[in-house]
Design a protein around this motif. Sequence first.
Motif, PDB file in Angstrom:
ATOM      1  N   LYS A   8       0.835  -1.210   0.000  1.00 60.45           N
ATOM      2  CA  LYS A   8       0.000   0.000   0.000  1.00 60.45           C
ATOM      3  C   LYS A   8       0.866   1.256   0.000  1.00 60.45           C
ATOM      4  CE  LYS A   8      -3.873  -2.225   2.273  1.00 60.45           C
ATOM      5  NZ  LYS A   8      -4.532  -2.508   3.536  1.00 60.45           N
ATOM      6  N   ARG A   9       1.931   1.255   0.807  1.00 58.75           N
ATOM      7  CA  ARG A   9       2.840   2.411   0.846  1.00 58.75           C
ATOM      8  C   ARG A   9       3.518   2.607  -0.511  1.00 58.75           C
ATOM      9  NH1 ARG A   9       6.949   1.164   5.244  1.00 58.75           N
ATOM     10  NH2 ARG A   9       7.887   3.084   4.474  1.00 58.75           N
ATOM     11  N   SER A  12       1.157   4.028  -3.037  1.00 59.21           N
ATOM     12  CA  SER A  12       0.884   5.453  -2.785  1.00 59.21           C
ATOM     13  C   SER A  12       2.091   6.350  -3.070  1.00 59.21           C
ATOM     14  CB  SER A  12       0.409   5.649  -1.341  1.00 59.21           C
ATOM     15  OG  SER A  12       1.483   5.433  -0.446  1.00 59.21           O
ATOM     16  N   ASP A  14       5.291   6.095  -1.555  1.00 66.26           N
ATOM     17  CA  ASP A  14       6.187   6.284  -0.402  1.00 66.26           C
ATOM     18  C   ASP A  14       7.586   5.779  -0.780  1.00 66.26           C
ATOM     19  OD1 ASP A  14       7.571   6.262   1.986  1.00 66.26           O
ATOM     20  OD2 ASP A  14       5.986   5.232   3.117  1.00 66.26           O
ATOM     21  N   LYS A  59       2.069   1.313  -9.427  1.00 65.12           N
ATOM     22  CA  LYS A  59       0.626   1.588  -9.506  1.00 65.12           C
ATOM     23  C   LYS A  59      -0.153   0.399 -10.080  1.00 65.12           C
ATOM     24  CE  LYS A  59       1.125   6.576  -9.876  1.00 65.12           C
ATOM     25  NZ  LYS A  59       0.837   7.133  -8.643  1.00 65.12           N
TER      26      LYS A  59
END
Length: 190
Positions: A8-9, A12, A14, A59
Amino acid sequence: MDEDKRVKRLISGDKAVINELYADYSSRLYHFAFGYLKSGADSLDIVQEVFVNLWNSRKNLKKNSNLEAYLFTVAKNTIISVFRKRLSEKNYLENLKFEVVDNSIDTESKVNYDLLAEKVQELIEKLPPQRRRIYVMCKEKGYTNQLVASELNISLKTVEDHMTKARKFLKENLSEYGFIALLYVALFLS
């Protein structure tokens, strides 16, 4: 840290998670690549390419992606690409060798080439028996150094040492033949 949170990081954007993943996996990826490529520089390139690919494709990851499997799959596919490129380059050089021979400017060049090839064969016969055997297996039969080491039950380093000494001997003894010998050495003995 939980892999799902890392994914997830990553998705996004990160950037810190890339550093974490690099710290966790780069050494294993390097050794994985080195096992196939036998080149430190190429293995480092593979590791770098894997992490660049991960960042660029972040992504497209699914939230439950297995990052370890993803990284090693990318590494494997990149290694396969390296092998394809090497094979393509080798085939190109093989074709170039034959063009040099087939498209010789005149009969004299062909005669000179034949005499040179004959001289090389004489020099190979002068190599010590083990060195000659290793050289023939590598250069004439196309065996890899690793395969020769395995077949003869000797170390890879011993094979490399014999090949280095054989090339040096041939180059030194062909230097008197001038440019065509230099071309021969560059194409056939490298």
